[in-house]
Scaffold this active site. Structure first.
Site, PDB file in Angstrom:
ATOM      1  CE  LYS A 125      -2.775   0.873   3.643  1.00  0.00           C
ATOM      2  NZ  LYS A 125      -1.787   0.107   4.293  1.00  0.00           N
ATOM      3  CB  THR A 159       4.975   0.153  -2.880  1.00  0.00           C
ATOM      4  OG1 THR A 159       5.855  -0.396  -1.895  1.00  0.00           O
ATOM      5  CG2 THR A 159       5.671   0.189  -4.227  1.00  0.00           C
ATOM      6  NE  ARG A 161       0.319   4.462   8.709  1.00  0.00           N
ATOM      7  CZ  ARG A 161       0.157   3.168   8.987  1.00  0.00           C
ATOM      8  NH1 ARG A 161      -0.092   2.787  10.220  1.00  0.00           N
ATOM      9  NH2 ARG A 161       0.262   2.270   8.042  1.00  0.00           N
ATOM     10  CE  LYS A 177       5.023  -2.899   7.557  1.00  0.00           C
ATOM     11  NZ  LYS A 177       4.202  -1.700   7.778  1.00  0.00           N
ATOM     12  CB  ALA A 193      -3.635   0.723  11.187  1.00  0.00           C
ATOM     13  CG  PHE A 216      -3.254  -2.938   9.048  1.00  0.00           C
ATOM     14  CD1 PHE A 216      -2.103  -3.534   8.547  1.00  0.00           C
ATOM     15  CD2 PHE A 216      -3.285  -2.624  10.391  1.00  0.00           C
ATOM     16  CE1 PHE A 216      -1.028  -3.827   9.369  1.00  0.00           C
ATOM     17  CE2 PHE A 216      -2.208  -2.910  11.225  1.00  0.00           C
ATOM     18  CZ  PHE A 216      -1.078  -3.508  10.712  1.00  0.00           C
ATOM     19  CG  PHE A 274       3.891  -8.679  -6.118  1.00  0.00           C
ATOM     20  CD1 PHE A 274       4.826  -8.960  -5.142  1.00  0.00           C
ATOM     21  CD2 PHE A 274       2.865  -7.792  -5.814  1.00  0.00           C
ATOM     22  CE1 PHE A 274       4.755  -8.377  -3.888  1.00  0.00           C
ATOM     23  CE2 PHE A 274       2.787  -7.192  -4.572  1.00  0.00           C
ATOM     24  CZ  PHE A 274       3.732  -7.486  -3.604  1.00  0.00           C
ATOM     25  CD1 TRP A 283       8.628  -2.869  -5.004  1.00  0.00           C
ATOM     26  CD2 TRP A 283       9.679  -3.627  -6.820  1.00  0.00           C
ATOM     27  NE1 TRP A 283       9.823  -3.415  -4.604  1.00  0.00           N
ATOM     28  CE2 TRP A 283      10.494  -3.878  -5.695  1.00  0.00           C
ATOM     29  CE3 TRP A 283      10.154  -4.013  -8.076  1.00  0.00           C
ATOM     30  CZ2 TRP A 283      11.734  -4.517  -5.785  1.00  0.00           C
ATOM     31  CZ3 TRP A 283      11.399  -4.637  -8.173  1.00  0.00           C
ATOM     32  CH2 TRP A 283      12.168  -4.886  -7.036  1.00  0.00           C
TER      33      TRP A 283
END
Length: 556
Positions: A71, A73, A94, A105, A273, A301, A381, A409
């Site tokens: 998200k 990205t 954030r 992560k 979140a 999220f 992806f 990406w």
């Protein structure tokens, strides 16, 4: 294939003064934190008050999975794409917490050719905002225990001190502790515990305050505990709101950085979140809206958590409109919601993909119920097949849902131009008319039930006996007109993380409620939600290192 950190380290950044100049800022509007970071003045909003507001675009997603949704990205890539089509755009994000960065992560600054930089600084200590919040929180804890030790003039019940200490790291061993041991000179023994810093009410307050005076007022209203006769004790009773504000005097200033394509980004605040409201600060979002024609921001999220809180809590507190929404979905995550295991995601599987579309369908319904225009973004992806991407597009088109492929990406802003063009059309369509899930005048139980039924798709809620008592007590205190901030797993629409896809026939179990009166909401804990996470079996920290020349590795 280059890693995110390798791509970021190879980027050519502009001096931060040039980014500030491009935004039309004067020297007094910002102060440098090194060559590539700056703090914006906390007076900048009043200085720009007469400027028109840019369009605010909210990026949300389906329920996240271990496969990753990207998200952030997409948020960065979309901001870069908007600038490529000559729309002056500022990104508002954030600040990452060290707990998730070191835990599961490994980084939260976007990825590939859609990153905010310098990603190493942003993911680590940045400009010290989270440390300031940690210090302010723990200063308050020290004041409370000192008050108990020095005679307890406010008659605070040590068994009813609700304020916990914090640290910015996942540490399950600190969830429940005992303080004050060691004799009379060491304080009053009592049970205590730690939350992660980004779950502190002070973080939520920083992100919901409109200026430093509002910050001080909200800090003064924090309920730290109760007296023996159950009267709430607030920070203003301890007369420490001034000192807390002093500790936060620089943290309230938004941070200015840039993306890999030199698009300006304001990164400020980072409440969890699934525990707090999961959005960057109101000050950052509103400042970005004064500096750009478009603001691209995100909420943590899926739409069941971040977007709901952005629209029901943050936009109410900040009194601003949201003009359009992007719902991020990935082939990988949809296949997991369709029942596929993580180790099978690289194989084409249209059956699993079709089954997983139910999760996307629910989030689309949720955004539609808010009355906002939206576009579904397929975050591409490398393992996605043409047939899988085509399936999502045809599914959306059959339902008259606007959809765009976001290959940001690998291609940066260039890969998000289709999405940018569609979201500009939506943001300027004048069809946005926000409808909240609940009205503030409704009672707390009704608000909780409406979120559970309308946003999660639950049959009903079940309140524990403790939750029922708390609701009655909070409403008697006059807190019943506050928004509810639902603390729920991010992995499922339900409160059970194993129920992926679009579960049916479930009940949301409400364990307890906690007042965040300074922040201006009531936290509702569901299921087994923890406010101090733990580290996984193999934390991301195991892959991180710093070399002799200072180069950082393993921070993906």
């Amino acid at each position: 294939m280059l890693t995110d950190i390798e791509i970021g380290q190879s980027a050519k950044l502009k001096p931060i003064q040039q980014i500030a100049d491009d935004l039309g800022l004067q020297q007094e509007d910002w102060e440098p934190y090194g060559h590539t970071k700056a703090k914006l003045s906390d007076q900048i909003q009043s200085k720009l008050a007469d400027r028109p507001d840019g369009k605010i675009i909210l990026v949300t997603s389906i329920n996240p999975t271990p496969a990753g949704e990207g998200k952030s990205t997409v948020t960065v890539g979309l901001g870069q794409a908007l600038n490529k089509i000559n729309k002056k755009t500022v990104i508002a994000l954030r600040e990452p917490s060290l707990g998730p960065v070191m835990g599961i992560k490994g980084g939260a600054a976007g990825g590939g050719y859609s990153q905010v930089l310098p990603m190493e600084d942003i993911n680590l200590h940045f400009t010290g905002d989270l440390h300031a919040i940690t210090t302010a929180n723990n200063l308050l804890s020290a004041i409370i225990d000192n008050h108990l030790h020095r005679g307890n003039a406010l008659n605070i019940d040590p068994r009813r001190v609700e304020w916990k200490r914090v640290m910015d790291m996942n540490d399950r061993a600190l969830r429940q502790i005992v303080v004050g041991l060691g004799g009379a000179t060491q304080g009053v023994p009592r049970e205590d515990g730690f939350n992660i810093s980004v779950a502190s009410e002070i973080m939520a307050i920083l992100c919901l305050a409109n200026d430093i005076e509002d910050l001080k007022k909200r800090l003064s209203e924090i309920v730290v505990g109760y007296t023996y006769d159950e009267t709430p004790v607030r920070v203003k009773d301890l007369e420490v709101e001034g000192a807390l504000t002093l500790v936060l005097k620089d943290a309230i200033k938004p941070n200015l950085v840039q993306t890999i394509e030199n698009t300006p980004a304001i990164i400020h605040g980072g409440p969890f979140a699934n525990i707090a409201h999961g959005c960057n600060s109101i000050i950052a979002t509103k400042t970005a809206a004064k500096l750009g024609e478009y603001v691209v921001t995100e909420a943590g999220f899926g739409a069941d958590l971040g977007a709901e809180k952005f629209l029901d809590i943050k936009s109410r507190a900040g009194q601003f409109d949201t003009d359009a929404v992007v719902i991020v979905a990935t082939v990988r995550a949809l296949k997991m919601h369709g029942g596929l295991a993580k180790d099978a995601l690289t194989d084409e599987n249209l059956d699993a993909l079709e089954a997983g579309m139910a999760n996307l369908e629910k989030h689309i319904e949720t955004i539609e119920s808010f009355g906002l225009p939206y576009v579904v973004a397929i975050n591409k992806f490398p393992t996605d097949t043409d047939a899988e991407v085509a399936f999502i597009k045809s599914w959306c088109e059959a339902r008259e849902v606007d959809v765009a492929l976001a290959d940001v990406w690998a291609k940066g802003g260039e890969g998000g131009i289709e999405l940018a063009e569609k979201i500009v059309e939506k943001a300027n369509s004048a069809t946005s008319q926000l409808k909240h899930v609940y009205e503030l005048e409704e009672d707390l139980e009704t608000k909780i039930r409406k979120v559970a039924q309308n946003v999660y798709g639950a049959d009903d809620i079940e309140l524990s006996s403790e939750a029922k008592k708390q609701i009655a007590f909070y409403e008697a205190q006059g807190w019943g007109n506050l928004p509810v901030c639902m603390a729920k797993t991010q992995y499922s629409l339900s409160d059970n993380p194993s129920l992926v896809g679009r579960p049916k026939g479930f009940t949301v179990n409400v364990r307890e409620l906690r007042p965040s009166i300074g922040a201006g909401f009531i936290v509702v804990l569901t299921g087994n939600m923890m406010t101090m996470p733990g580290l996984p079996e193999k934390p991301a920290a195991l892959n991180m290192d710093v070399l002799e020349d200072g180069k950082i590795t393993g921070l993906f």
